[in-house]
Design an enzyme around this catalytic site. Sequence first.
Site, short mmCIF file in Angstrom:
data_model
loop_
_atom_site.label_atom_id
_atom_site.label_comp_id
_atom_site.label_asym_id
_atom_site.label_seq_id
_atom_site.Cartn_x
_atom_site.Cartn_y
_atom_site.Cartn_z
N ASP A 101 0.87 -1.18 0.00
CA ASP A 101 0.00 0.00 0.00
C ASP A 101 0.90 1.23 0.00
OD1 ASP A 101 -1.75 2.06 0.40
OD2 ASP A 101 -2.59 1.29 2.28
N THR A 148 -6.67 6.22 -11.34
CA THR A 148 -6.91 6.61 -12.73
C THR A 148 -8.39 6.87 -13.04
OG1 THR A 148 -7.02 4.27 -13.38
CG2 THR A 148 -4.87 5.38 -13.57
N TYR A 157 -7.32 14.78 -11.52
CA TYR A 157 -6.38 13.71 -11.86
C TYR A 157 -5.06 14.29 -12.34
CZ TYR A 157 -4.29 9.96 -14.66
OH TYR A 157 -3.42 9.05 -15.22
N LYS A 213 -1.32 13.96 -10.54
CA LYS A 213 -0.19 13.35 -11.24
C LYS A 213 0.97 14.33 -11.39
CE LYS A 213 0.08 9.77 -12.84
NZ LYS A 213 0.64 8.51 -12.27
#
Length: 280
Positions: free
Chosen positions: A36, A62, A125, A129
């Site tokens: 994890d 995602t 998202y 990232k």
Amino acid sequence: MRWLVAGASGMLGSDAVELLRSRGHDVDARAREGLDVTDPAAVHDVVAHGGYDVVLNCTAYTAVDAAEEHEGDAFAINATGAAHLARAASAAGARVVHVSTDYVFDGAATEPYREDAPVAPRSAYGRTKAAGEWAVRAEAPDHLVVRTAWLYGRNGACFPRTIARLVAERGSLDVVDDQVGQPTWTVDLADLVERLVAEGAPSGTYHGSSSGETSWYGFARAVVAAAGLDPDSVRPTTSDRFVRPAPRPSYSVLGHDALAGRAIGAWDERWRTAAATVLG
């Protein structure tokens, strides 16, 4: 070389594990159940005692639309998790390979994004990232940040299998023609990552996407043809017909200058090679 692949059960991770092992590497494949990345103590324990030469981070949140409402969850995996892996790898003397995305850009360009182009994400998202890239660079001087786009593969949900199934079920389908990018096979990306590491590529940012460009509509037609169906059953439409919570980049074409001759081949040629495997 001994590799740790985090996110090994995903579409990219599973192909990376298979390719690395086929080339003689010793691979410790860790799905989320086995590592994890949001748990710093667990990450440190695994990496510190693993004897790895390379840590490949294929973990990612995602679910692009869900991230709009759950940005904290996405940040925990895409940014904080990436930082945990990079910090632990650096402390253990391992090289870090971090997979990122075209979503770190705004999608407003008219020519391929250079590796050093300013990031300007428009979605949760993309923001998480971009933060993950920053964290990897800050925590691990010996890093490769590899951005990719429009990934597809044989394991997990992907655009080609979805399109082929829907056309077979419905007889026709509308697909957007105003979003342009580079369909990229997970096997090709895994191959590029392995080559970069094997050749001792300098630390920095690279773009791991197929060459050339097409729209989702153009890709869908190629998919349907490969599935033995009529490509004319795919009709072009525009993004305003499919409004989603997260904005999609209109232009996701990545430049490959930093690869210096290592670039993946043209998307349509690579799709013809991948189609039978991906569509099953």
